[in-house]
Write a protein that holds these residues in place. Structure first.
Motif, PDB file in Angstrom:
ATOM      1  N   ASP A  76       0.835  -1.203   0.000  1.00  0.00           N
ATOM      2  CA  ASP A  76       0.000   0.000   0.000  1.00  0.00           C
ATOM      3  C   ASP A  76       0.869   1.251   0.000  1.00  0.00           C
ATOM      4  O   ASP A  76       0.515   2.252  -0.595  1.00  0.00           O
ATOM      5  N   GLU A  77       1.983   1.172   0.712  1.00  0.00           N
ATOM      6  CA  GLU A  77       2.907   2.314   0.744  1.00  0.00           C
ATOM      7  C   GLU A  77       4.343   1.810   0.800  1.00  0.00           C
ATOM      8  O   GLU A  77       4.621   0.794   1.442  1.00  0.00           O
ATOM      9  N   GLU A  95      -3.142   6.600  10.179  1.00  0.00           N
ATOM     10  CA  GLU A  95      -3.368   6.293   8.757  1.00  0.00           C
ATOM     11  C   GLU A  95      -2.626   5.030   8.341  1.00  0.00           C
ATOM     12  O   GLU A  95      -3.197   4.132   7.722  1.00  0.00           O
ATOM     13  N   ARG A  99      -3.438   0.415   6.833  1.00  0.00           N
ATOM     14  CA  ARG A  99      -2.955  -0.223   5.595  1.00  0.00           C
ATOM     15  C   ARG A  99      -2.605  -1.686   5.843  1.00  0.00           C
ATOM     16  O   ARG A  99      -2.254  -2.074   6.944  1.00  0.00           O
ATOM     17  N   GLU A 100      -2.685  -2.467   4.788  1.00  0.00           N
ATOM     18  CA  GLU A 100      -2.425  -3.904   4.879  1.00  0.00           C
ATOM     19  C   GLU A 100      -0.914  -4.193   4.878  1.00  0.00           C
ATOM     20  O   GLU A 100      -0.393  -4.805   5.793  1.00  0.00           O
ATOM     21  N   LEU A 102       3.064  -2.665   4.293  1.00  0.00           N
ATOM     22  CA  LEU A 102       3.950  -1.505   4.205  1.00  0.00           C
ATOM     23  C   LEU A 102       5.374  -1.985   3.975  1.00  0.00           C
ATOM     24  O   LEU A 102       5.801  -2.979   4.559  1.00  0.00           O
TER      25      LEU A 102
END
Ligand code: ADE
Length: 219
Positions: A76-77, A95, A99-100, A102
Motif C-alpha cells: 500500500d505504501e 493512517e 494499511r495492509e 507496508l
C-alpha cells in the motif's frame, strides 16, 4: 529493507512489537539490502555526483530489493524515513495502521539516490528535527507507533486510544500506589471514586499541560 538489519534485531525481539508478532497480529520481515548488491564486496553505497562529504545509498540494490518484494505482495505504501520530510505524527500513525502491507526503506550514509525517492517511495516522514545515523531506528519508531494501534496488539484495548495526541492533547499525569509516598501525595480527586470528576480533572490537566509544554498543538 535495511543496510544494517542487526539494528532491528533487539527491537523485534522485545516489547509490544515482539508480543504482537507472537500473537499473529502483525508480520514483520527484515531484508538485508547487501543481499541485493551486485558488487563483489557487497557494497550498496557510492560517492555522490558533484562531490559532497559522505556516501549515498545506490539505486540498484534498492530497486532490485523493491522489485523482488513487490513480486511477493502488493504494498500500500513504500515508506522512507528521512530528516528532510514532513514531520511524522499520530495522525500519520493512525493512517498507516489502516494499511495492509507496508514496505520501509531504511536509508543510511548521506542519503539515498534521489531517483529512489522520485520513483519508488510513496510516503516520506521525519521523526524529528535532528539527524540520527540510520533509517533503521527511525523505522523502528514508526513501526512501533503503528503496531501498538493494531487490534489485539496491546492487552488493554483502551490504552492506545488514550495515548497522548489521540485527542490532540498531551496525556494527563498518572499515579499508582502508594497514595502517599513520604508526603508526596496523589491528587485527592483520583481517590474520590467520582468518575465524572476524574474525567473532568484529566481533561483539564491535559489541556493545561498542552498549553504549557506544546502550545503549537492547540493551534
Ligand atoms: N534518518 C536520520 N534522521 C532521521 C529523522 N530525523 N527522521 C527520519 N529518518 C531519519
Amino acid at each position: 529493507m535495511a543496510a544494517v538489519p542487526e539494528l532491528l534485531t533487539g527491537f523485534l525481539s522485545f516489547s509490544i512489537v515482539k508480543r504482537a508478532i507472537d500473537k499473529g497480529v502483525v508480520e514483520i520481515y527484515v531484508h538485508d539490502l547487501k543481499d541485493f548488491s551486485k558488487d563483489k564486496h557487497r557494497h550498496i553505497d557510492d560517492y555522490p555526483y558533484g562531490g559532497l562529504a559522505g556516501m549515498v545509498l545506490s539505486i540498484q540494490p534498492v530497486f532490485d530489493a523493491v522489485s523482488e518484494l513487490k513480486k511477493q505482495r502488493a504494498y500500500d505504501e513504500v515508506v522512507f524515513p528521512t530528516p528532510d520530510a514532513p514531520l511524522y505524527n499520530q495522525q500519520a500513525a493512525n493512517e498507516l495502521a489502516t494499511r495492509e502491507n507496508l514496505l520501509f526503506i531504511c536509508g543510511h550514509y548521506k542519503g539515498i539516490d534521489q531517483r529512489i525517492r522520485d520513483h519508488l517511495v510513496t510516503k516520506e516522514y521525519s521523526i524529528g528535527d535532528y539527524v540520527i545515523s540510520g533509517g533503521e531506528l527511525s523505522t523502528a519508531v514508526i513501526v512501533d507507533s503503528i503496531v501498538r494501534l493494531l487490534p489485539g496488539a496491546i492487552g488493554d484495548e483502551e490504552s492506545a486510544l488514550t495515548d497522548s495526541f489521540q485527542d490532540g492533547l498531551l496525556s494527563p499525569p498518572v499515579y499508582t500506589r502508594p497514595a502517599d509516598f513520604n508526603g508526596w501525595k496523589v491528587p485527592d480527586v483520583l481517590l474520590s471514586g467520582n468518575h465524572r470528576k476524574i474525567e473532568e480533572w484529566r481533561y483539564e490537566q491535559s489541556l493545561e499541560k498542552t498549553k504549557r509544554i506544546r502550545p503549537d498543538l492547540l493551534k
